[in-house]
Scaffold this motif. Structure first.
Motif, PDB file in Angstrom:
ATOM      1  N   ALA A  45      34.053  40.402  41.630  1.00  0.00           N
ATOM      2  CA  ALA A  45      35.094  41.422  41.543  1.00  0.00           C
ATOM      3  C   ALA A  45      36.305  40.692  41.089  1.00  0.00           C
ATOM      4  O   ALA A  45      36.627  39.701  41.326  1.00  0.00           O
ATOM      5  N   ASP A  46      37.317  41.573  40.391  1.00  0.00           N
ATOM      6  CA  ASP A  46      38.488  41.124  40.293  1.00  0.00           C
ATOM      7  C   ASP A  46      39.286  41.666  41.381  1.00  0.00           C
ATOM      8  O   ASP A  46      39.441  42.864  41.299  1.00  0.00           O
ATOM      9  N   PRO A  47      39.773  40.956  42.176  1.00  0.00           N
ATOM     10  CA  PRO A  47      40.248  41.357  43.501  1.00  0.00           C
ATOM     11  C   PRO A  47      41.636  41.752  43.317  1.00  0.00           C
ATOM     12  O   PRO A  47      42.388  42.768  44.237  1.00  0.00           O
ATOM     13  N   TYR A  48      42.418  41.488  41.965  1.00  0.00           N
ATOM     14  CA  TYR A  48      43.976  41.913  41.877  1.00  0.00           C
ATOM     15  C   TYR A  48      43.723  43.409  41.080  1.00  0.00           C
ATOM     16  O   TYR A  48      44.785  44.083  40.712  1.00  0.00           O
ATOM     17  N   VAL A 325      24.869  38.934  50.006  1.00  0.00           N
ATOM     18  CA  VAL A 325      24.753  37.832  49.075  1.00  0.00           C
ATOM     19  C   VAL A 325      26.292  37.405  48.745  1.00  0.00           C
ATOM     20  O   VAL A 325      26.450  36.117  48.380  1.00  0.00           O
ATOM     21  N   VAL A 326      27.114  38.307  48.299  1.00  0.00           N
ATOM     22  CA  VAL A 326      28.251  37.908  47.834  1.00  0.00           C
ATOM     23  C   VAL A 326      29.264  37.555  49.030  1.00  0.00           C
ATOM     24  O   VAL A 326      30.032  36.540  48.693  1.00  0.00           O
ATOM     25  N   PHE A 327      28.992  37.776  50.345  1.00  0.00           N
ATOM     26  CA  PHE A 327      29.578  37.223  51.329  1.00  0.00           C
ATOM     27  C   PHE A 327      29.354  35.880  51.616  1.00  0.00           C
ATOM     28  O   PHE A 327      30.211  34.957  51.710  1.00  0.00           O
ATOM     29  N   THR A 339      35.409  40.460  47.853  1.00  0.00           N
ATOM     30  CA  THR A 339      35.521  41.825  47.315  1.00  0.00           C
ATOM     31  C   THR A 339      34.778  41.966  46.401  1.00  0.00           C
ATOM     32  O   THR A 339      33.881  41.290  45.933  1.00  0.00           O
ATOM     33  N   MET A 340      33.977  43.389  46.511  1.00  0.00           N
ATOM     34  CA  MET A 340      32.960  43.738  45.638  1.00  0.00           C
ATOM     35  C   MET A 340      33.578  44.722  44.641  1.00  0.00           C
ATOM     36  O   MET A 340      34.039  45.555  45.131  1.00  0.00           O
ATOM     37  N   VAL A 341      32.821  44.899  43.562  1.00  0.00           N
ATOM     38  CA  VAL A 341      32.823  46.083  42.712  1.00  0.00           C
ATOM     39  C   VAL A 341      32.315  47.315  43.464  1.00  0.00           C
ATOM     40  O   VAL A 341      31.353  47.454  44.264  1.00  0.00           O
TER      41      VAL A 341
END
Length: 387
Positions: A45-48, A325-327, A339-341
């Motif tokens: 994800a884009d965190p900004y 998985v993202v973690f 951060t995830m979508v």
């Protein structure tokens, strides 16, 4: 240093992280020979981005494509725009279409294998009829084929909601397979991964559903490269793969029992298309290379210890495995944030994530254990766990 990790009972326990990574032998991206192996890949994800959980996905394309290059560098293929990429759980069809196009172009530039999911998720409401479902499938099938990627025909929520009988599945899939220009991978995703797919293939009786699935394949064996089965039932997968026509592969999607299914038995084996190979990529590739030499014991010795982590990440509600998985990708340094979508980073508890960290660290999954430790400590501090 010692980390205090929270447990499910509300207490904490001390854990001593490893200081040095394990020595995973890299194959330098050389092709795997004994099995065809795809890793389903997550999106970064884009965190900004100023978005809400209901907004279209904001993706960090540079980091997302960099992770795919990491998978290809291990010698794995990429299964793109699957449920691991939060398809239907934060990533809509517009975002998936861009992901497919970008990843297929990247695969072409580096010589990586890629297969992409074609479904019907542009239908955000219930489909009025099967023709609408079929048209949605055709749109996505055309896009994947035009990108140069292999097609994975994904299970469709819209078809599950619209079909009235097994014949509706036979008609829909038969039409799509006749349309396909190259052999596709058929995907049977069980309701533990997506409750909206309950009763797929026209029955909640899995024996009856299997018969319909096999009837689709038997009618078009030249258009089916293989099947990806994700039912978390190794006996059923083995029985199904033994009934496949010659030349049709079984790709295991069983994130609980993959070592034994890939190793196989005297009557055959499964190839792999797995979400757990996203965090396990280096170890998975190392294990299969041992299998390439005929050393089944070394393969199992490498991969069996990873099952505890996989079973933890994929525990019910299984569909939230993407959070773990993202973690782990964040802890491993593949992205600079957690951060995830769709805000899905909140889908698992701190005790769940803490145990995932512990299991992954014990496996030596982190290239830089000190970075992983530092990031884990920062997360604990955010949650108020004093160190």
């Amino acid at each position: 240093m010692t980390l205090l990790l929270p447990r499910a009972d509300g207490t904490t326990r001390p854990y001593e992280p490893r200081e040095a990574p394990s020595q995973v032998v890299s194959g330098g991206g050389s092709p795997l020979t004994s099995r065809t192996v795809f890793s389903a890949a997550h999106v970064v994800a884009d965190p900004y981005a100023d978005v809400s959980p209901d907004s279209p996905a904001a993706v960090d394309w540079d980091a997302t494509l960099a992770f795919r290059r990491h998978l290809w560098a291990q010698g794995l293929g990429v299964a793109e725009a699957m449920d691991t990429a939060q398809r239907g759980m934060g990533l809509d069809w517009k975002g998936a279409a861009e992901l497919i196009t970008r990843s297929a172009a990247e695969a072409k530039s580096v010589g990586g294998a890629i297969a992409c999911g074609a479904g019907t998720d542009q239908l955000t409401a219930a489909a009025p009829d099967l023709l609408t479902v079929r048209s949605a499938y055709e749109e996505q099938l055309t896009l994947v084929e035009s990108s140069g990627a292999q097609v994975i025909l994904m299970a469709s929520r819209a078809l599950a909601a619209t079909a009235k009988s097994p014949d509706d599945y036979l008609e829909t899939y038969g039409h799509l397979l006749r349309q396909a220009s190259e052999p596709v991978i058929l995907h049977w995703l069980g309701p533990m991964f997506d409750p909206a797919l309950t009763g797929y293939w026209g029955s909640e009786d899995l024996d009856a559903a299997t018969d319909t699935f096999l009837e689709v394949i038997a009618a078009h064996p030249d258009k089916v490269d293989g099947i990806k089965i994700s039912l978390l039932d190794p006996k059923r997968e083995i029985a199904l793969r033994r009934r496949l026509p010659d030349g049709v592969r079984c790709y295991t999607g069983d994130d609980f029992n993959y070592p034994e299914l890939i190793a196989g038995d005297e009557q055959g084996f499964s190839h792999a298309l797995l979400g757990i190979f996203d965090p396990l990529a280096p170890l998975a590739a190392q294990a299969v290379r041992r299998l390439d030499t005929g050393d089944r014991e070394a393969f199992r010795a490498c991969l069996d210890p990873t099952v505890a982590l996989s079973r933890h990440l994929f525990q019910p509600p299984t569909r939230f495995y993407k959070t773990g998985v993202v973690f782990l990708a964040w802890l491993a340094g593949h992205q600079n944030h957690f951060t995830m979508v769709g805000g899905l980073q909140s889908a698992r508890s701190l005790p769940h994530l803490s145990h995932a960290y512990e299991l992954a660290d014990e496996l030596g999954l982190f290239p830089d254990p000190l970075l992983a430790e530092s990031r884990m400590k920062s997360l604990l501090n955010v949650y108020g766990v004093q160190q």
